[in-house]
Design an enzyme around this catalytic site. Structure first.
Site, PDB file in Angstrom:
ATOM      1  CG  ASP A  24      -2.146  -0.602  10.213  1.00 20.53           C
ATOM      2  OD1 ASP A  24      -1.353   0.017  10.799  1.00 20.53           O
ATOM      3  OD2 ASP A  24      -2.674  -0.380   9.087  1.00 20.53           O
ATOM      4  CG  ASP A  51       2.903   3.242   6.625  1.00 26.27           C
ATOM      5  OD1 ASP A  51       2.833   2.087   6.435  1.00 26.27           O
ATOM      6  OD2 ASP A  51       1.882   3.614   7.082  1.00 26.27           O
TER       7      ASP A  51
HETATM    8  C1  GLA Z   1      -0.860   2.785   7.521  1.00 27.58           C
HETATM    9  C2  GLA Z   1       0.088   2.532   9.058  1.00 27.58           C
HETATM   10  C3  GLA Z   1      -0.890   3.240   9.921  1.00 27.58           C
HETATM   11  C4  GLA Z   1      -1.052   4.884   9.510  1.00 27.58           C
HETATM   12  C5  GLA Z   1      -1.653   4.768   8.305  1.00 27.58           C
HETATM   13  C6  GLA Z   1      -1.533   6.319   7.701  1.00 27.58           C
HETATM   14  O1  GLA Z   1      -1.915   2.168   7.728  1.00 27.58           O
HETATM   15  O2  GLA Z   1       0.221   1.312   9.271  1.00 27.58           O
HETATM   16  O3  GLA Z   1      -0.029   3.126  11.362  1.00 27.58           O
HETATM   17  O4  GLA Z   1       0.349   5.198   9.453  1.00 27.58           O
HETATM   18  O5  GLA Z   1      -1.074   3.884   7.169  1.00 27.58           O
HETATM   19  O6  GLA Z   1      -2.011   6.183   6.267  1.00 27.58           O
END
Ligand code: GLA
Length: 751
Positions: free
Chosen positions: A547, A477
């Site tokens: 997301d 990420d």
């Molecule tokens: C980001 C990712 C999510 C999740 C969060 C965790 O927003 O896109 O899918 O993994 O971080 O903090």
């Protein structure tokens, strides 16, 4: 194949169905001639302008003069009378522009060289790929510009990149280094590109060109949620299935810019490459600079034709070889199920439920390390949180394996929290301006990947976690942009190199880790789709697309991404209702059908499903397993677009190579009284073949406990039989069902 008519100085690059040609005018200046349908040779004149244009500037070339201002160029620059948007610019040590890049030599080579430190597409034996190298040289400064073109005949793809070599004795400052410049005749084009923001990535934009320059790109240090490094030009009449489309995709994960200029002559120049706004590069004597690669596609078969070329090419010549044919695992991710609030024991029921519905891999998301109870701390401290996981990752992996699952793990290695042991030990390891506050994004700072020792530390820390337990999947990420890309370690004259050096550092890290852990499936993520590009895909075969997991919003996001990227690159999960990002209620089966149309998984509390939803979940997993080869490797055909004005229905299908098997997905958005639904006409079947059409998810239409029987159902008697011509003409008639956001999944099999 590549052929050169040495006498006329004409270069012709041809794939099986397209050609690209340019002339070396006066044997000195590469001037674009053709990018379109395949041609056997260039017979016509190679100079587009007759005589000198009024008020034009003539550049002296080998004892003659060229008016460059309106010549179609292969790699235009400013300073010699071409006033269109330049694709490269450089100055010598005294700050004087470098302006005479005349042709020196050219050569054709079998295969394709890799790019220095950058991801690139690759050839395989039997591809019959060839690479053309054209060297331009500015004699006074010693700057050599190597233009590289590789032809992939059977893929209908041509790639380009440029290498700048300082063969002189003094430094050269490169202030612009585009990967592509192409000048097209006429301006009857619309520009297609993908734009958005966090939670609504990859929204398709299509509009006519006004005089002037239309620019878009990224300044975030990443590809960004705002735009994708892809641009296509198509006539207004082009549809999903007809019309000539020319497209370019940059294989790069940092700042980029696309410039589309409608010129004073009503022609079009397209420039694509690293964003020059925040870039310069000091080339010392003997040094080289390589631009990212650009993938060029010409399709005479509309947008679907273009997409299918990109899909196959990215799958087979960009993604890591070892994941090309491997079935992608069906995952259950705990993020939307638990967020930070979990322990080893509280995860066990989730594992039970995941195993019960047939999931193959469990991904433990954010919060397993350091002292991480919220997003406020601990990034950089990649040691297991013993309060949450008293038996460590090894203990968790053992229980995951007991359930017949594999383990995946979340990391965000490019970042550091101010409240972390890493930051306390190395407060200068983040990007910052000495003596000033360090502004935060999601409470975190960005590590300085331009420094090799920091890259090495990241490789070591991630490696030691991956060596500590059997982990077969990594979610990588990246949750903030590089708002002030400054490294105090770079000298003042090299400040603008940071953003690109960051990306090069990142590629080095990815290269080292994916080489050291070849069996681990790395998946990309950047707050969803903030870094969704072909550069990432050459290391990581799949990326979390957004997301926003709402099924209706995902229709647009996944449709947009599919313009360029194969669906096996797109991760999509079934989440709970009300949806956490938009609060919408959608039927479980619709959330399932959206996720099934990509890389399928769950991201909700599977223990909370009632019997009916659990039955649907099991059926979805069974369908994903049975048809993932077709979904991930077959031809993806977009049928009805969510971006069409007034769109109330979306449809797409997957067809196998021989058109014997297909899956059709149709999504009905808002319900309407007393309206006969139109059938969905299919594309790509055999007209004379008899097909059996079965409704696979009949009975899964429950919305919040309410199921109305279909008001009309052409499938009451079971599968319907039609020949391909009927299915492609009249189409598949949908059952009429009450309720919003219903969806349908059909199997189409040749008899
Ligand atoms: C980001 C990712 C999510 C999740 C969060 C965790 O927003 O896109 O899918 O993994 O971080 O903090």
């Amino acid at each position: 194949m590549i052929s050169i008519d040495e006498q006329r100085g004409v270069v012709l690059l041809s794939t099986n169905s397209s050609s690209y040609a340019f002339a070396l005018l006066e044997h000195s200046y590469p001037s674009h001639l053709h990018w379109g349908d395949r041609i056997g040779s260039v017979r016509g004149p190679t100079v587009h302008q007759s005589g000198r244009r009024p008020f034009s500037v003539q550049a002296p070339v080998h004892g003659t003069y060229l008016s460059l201002g309106s010549l179609p160029s292969e790699y235009g620059w400013s300073g010699s009378g071409d006033f269109r948007i330049p694709s490269w610019e450089a100055v010598d040590e005294q700050g004087f522009p470098i302006i005479e890049p005349w042709h020196e030599r050219h050569s054709i080579h079998p295969g394709k060289p890799a790019l220095d430190g950058m991801p690139s597409s690759y050839t395989k034996a039997g591809d019959n790929s060839e690479t053309l190298k054209v060297v331009l040289r500015d004699k006074p400064s010693g700057l050599a510009i190597h233009l590289r073109y590789t032809v992939f005949p059977t893929y209908d793809v041509i790639t380009r990149s440029t290498v700048f070599c300082n063969d002189g004795e003094n430094s050269i400052n490169l202030t612009r280094a585009g990967s592509l410049c192409v000048d097209l005749d006429g301006s009857d084009f619309e520009v297609l590109s993908l734009h958005g923001a966090w939670g609504r990535e990859a929204q398709l934009s299509r509009h006519a060109l006004a005089p002037g320059v239309y620019s878009f790109g990224s300044r975030t240090g990443t590809t960004s949620h705002f735009a994708n490094p892809f641009v296509a030009l198509a006539p207004p009449s082009a549809t999903e299935h007809t019309g000539a489309v020319r497209a370019a995709l940059l294989m790069y994960s940092g700042n980029f810019r696309a410039d589309v200029e409608r010129t004073f002559d009503d022609d079009v120049r397209l420039v694509l490459g690293i964003n020059p706004d925040s870039f310069s590069w000091m080339l010392g004597p003997g040094e080289r600079f390589t631009t990212p690669e650009v993938l060029l596609v010409y399709s005479a078969a509309g947008l679907n034709g273009m997409s299918q070329i990109y899909h196959r090419f990215i799958r087979e010549r960009v993604m890591p070889r070892r994941f090309q044919d491997a079935p992608r695992p069906i995952v259950a991710n705990n993020w939307e199920a638990t967020y930070f609030d979990f322990t080893h024991d509280s995860l066990l029921p989730l594992l039970d439920a995941a195993a019960q519905v047939g999931v193959e891999l469990f991904v433990l998301d954010d919060g397993w390390f350091g002292d991480r109870e919220s997003d406020g701390k601990s990034l950089g401290d990649w040691t297991v949180n013993r309060r949450k996981l008293p038996r460590g990752l090894e203990g968790l992996a053992a229980d995951v394996a007991e359930h017949g699952l594999e383990l995946g793990l979340w990391f965000e290695p490019e970042m550091v929290s101010p409240d972390s042991d890493l930051h306390r030990a190395h407060p200068d390891w983040c990007l910052h301006i000495p003596g000033r506050e360090k502004p935060l994004g999601r409470n975190q700072l960005v590590l300085d990947l331009s420094r090799p020792e920091i890259c090495r530390e990241i490789i070591d820390r991630v490696s030691s976690v991956l060596e500590s337990a059997p982990i077969s999947y990594v979610k990588w990420d990246m949750n903030r942009y590089l708002s002030y890309p400054v490294s105090p370690s770079l000298p003042a004259e090299r400040r603008k190199e940071l953003s690109h050096r960051y990306v090069l550092g990142l590629y080095q890290i990815w290269d080292a880790l994916t080489t050291r852990f070849p069996k681990v499936l790395f998946a990309g993520c950047s707050g969803g789709g903030g870094r969704f590009d072909a550069g990432v895909l050459s290391y990581f075969p799949q990326i979390w697309a957004s997301d926003n997991s709402d099924a209706v919003d995902r229709l647009r996001i996944q449709y947009g991404l599919s313009l360029v990227y194969p669906v096996c690159a797109i991760e999509a999960h079934v989440t709970s209702i009300p949806n956490h990002q938009v609060g919408r209620f959608t039927p479980f089966s619709t959330r399932g059908n959206v996720a099934l149309s990509a890389n399928f998984g769950f991201e909700l509390d599977l223990t909370a499903l009632d019997d009916e939803d659990r039955r649907i979940a099991e059926k979805l997993v069974a369908t994903a397993k049975k048809y993932r080869r077709l979904i991930h490797g077959g031809r993806f055909v977009r049928l009805e677009s969510p971006f069409d004005a007034g769109s109330n229905r979306v449809a797409w299908m997957f067809v196998d190579e021989k058109a014997r098997l297909a899956l059709l997905f149709a999504f009905q958005l808002l319900s309407s009284a007393n309206r006969e639904g139109r059938a969905v006409p299919l594309v790509g079947l055999e007209p004379e073949t008899l097909y059996r059409v079965s409704w696979l998810d009949s009975g899964d239409l429950r919305l919040m406990g309410f199921t109305a029987p279909p008001q009309s159902d052409p499938f009451t008697e079971g599968p319907v039989r039609c020949i391909g011509a009927e299915l492609m003409g009249r189409g598949v008639e949908l059952p009429r069902v009450l309720g919003d956001f219903v969806s349908f999944r059909f199997l189409i099999e040749a008899e």
